[in-house]
Design an enzyme around this catalytic site. Structure first.
Site, mmCIF file in Angstrom:
data_model
loop_
_atom_site.group_PDB
_atom_site.id
_atom_site.type_symbol
_atom_site.label_atom_id
_atom_site.label_comp_id
_atom_site.label_asym_id
_atom_site.label_seq_id
_atom_site.Cartn_x
_atom_site.Cartn_y
_atom_site.Cartn_z
ATOM 1 N N LYS A 15 38.487 12.095 13.496
ATOM 2 C CA LYS A 15 37.719 12.627 12.685
ATOM 3 C C LYS A 15 36.213 11.881 12.499
ATOM 4 O O LYS A 15 36.484 10.579 12.796
ATOM 5 C CB LYS A 15 38.315 13.214 11.057
ATOM 6 C CG LYS A 15 38.836 11.896 10.426
ATOM 7 C CD LYS A 15 37.519 11.276 9.616
ATOM 8 C CE LYS A 15 38.012 9.873 8.881
ATOM 9 N NZ LYS A 15 36.830 8.988 8.235
ATOM 10 N N ASP A 140 43.000 11.381 3.047
ATOM 11 C CA ASP A 140 42.216 11.931 4.335
ATOM 12 C C ASP A 140 43.255 12.991 5.153
ATOM 13 O O ASP A 140 43.088 13.785 5.622
ATOM 14 C CB ASP A 140 41.724 11.057 5.504
ATOM 15 C CG ASP A 140 40.433 10.387 5.129
ATOM 16 O OD1 ASP A 140 39.965 10.559 4.029
ATOM 17 O OD2 ASP A 140 40.110 9.270 5.793
#
Length: 298
Positions: A15, A140
């Site tokens: 990401k 996350d």
């Protein structure tokens, strides 16, 4: 009748934080933030094989992380405990993402494990249930479980799906690991950026986006500052997460290839395209964008 699936190979994508604002610090030490998460079509790969004896076996061992502390193993054991599941798995990790790079590798590994074993063990948990479990492994993890680019608030767990531009990027790793805790504990870290609305963040777009951690990381890690200075001379560049990786937003793949040819031997770099749907969910066949209510956690 179709036999149950016994093996599964899935990606654990990287990401980027396309922007990252630190807006406060809670009493428990966690930082309040606002960020835009987007996936890359580049990452680790995990191979799962079903076991019927309840054992979780991960290979190869990572020298930097004890096996039982690895988020892959912790995710698998958490799922076993939560569901009272007696099945196990052999898991092989093809590691491509650097540790301490700000690309979310460990969290992505955990999310892929939760989704894969939920499927192989036929547990039937929803994405929301898996994300809730994953949150205890890291802030996350939920965005990787839900699998869509997102505006995130809180400590990064309150998610609203968004559609971002999907350019090519060059991601540059300066050859060091950044300790997230050292950045968030740094006295000079800016922690009072005013809250903005998601609409305003999106309206501002990439030229206005920044990472509040970047100045602190560059001050503490000269290698990151040096790499940032070099890459910024070629294309708009920003730190992702707390680093150490930097990403340059490019106009096309040809520009990415040109930059890669100029990267020195002291650094590692790769090109990747931004993705609003996670490659993990594309591989699983989850082509439906989650509704806002499904993707938000409070």
């Amino acid at each position: 009748m179709t036999a149950p699936q016994t093996t599964l190979t899935l990606p654990a994508p990287a990401k980027l934080n396309r922007m990252l604002h630190i807006t406060g610090r809670r009493a428990d030490g966690y930082h309040e933030l606002q960020t835009l998460f987007q996936f890359l079509d580049h990452g680790d790969t995990l191979h799962f094989s079903l076991r019927d004896d309840g054992k979780i076996h991960l290979t190869p061992a990572l020298p930097e992380v004890a096996t039982e502390a690895n988020l892959i193993v912790r995710a698998a054991r958490m799922l076993q405990t939560d569901r009272g599941c007696r099945l196990g798995a052999d898991i092989r990790l093809d590691k491509r993402l650097p540790m301490g790079g700000g690309l979310g590798g460990g969290s992505s590994n955990a999310a892929t494990t939760l989704l894969a074993l939920n499927h192989l063990w036929q547990l039937g948990l929803s994405q929301a249930q898996l994300a809730e479990l994953g949150l205890s492994l890291g802030a996350d993890v939920p965005v990787f479980v839900h699998g869509h680019a997102a505006w995130a608030e809180g400590i990064g767990e309150r998610l609203t799906p968004v559609e971002l531009d999907t350019p090519w990027f060059v991601v540059l790793h300066p050859g060091i690991a950044v300790a997230t805790a050292s950045v968030f504990n740094a006295p000079q870290l800016t922690r009072d950026t005013p809250h903005i609305s998601m609409a305003r963040a999106l309206q501002g777009g990439a030229p206005a986006w920044r990472n509040d951690c970047q100045a602190t990381v560059c001050e503490r890690y000269p290698e990151v500052a040096k790499a940032l200075d070099w890459l910024s001379g070629l294309a708009p560049t920003m730190l992702t997460g707390t680093g150490a990786c930097l990403f340059a937003r490019l106009t096309d793949e040809r520009q990415a290839d040109s930059i890669l040819q100029r990267v020195g031997s002291d650094w590692h770099a790769f090109k990747a395209k931004g993705c609003n749907l996670s490659p993990l969910h594309a591989a699983l066949g989850c082509h439906v964008t989650p509704a806002k209510g499904q993707a938000e956690h409070h």
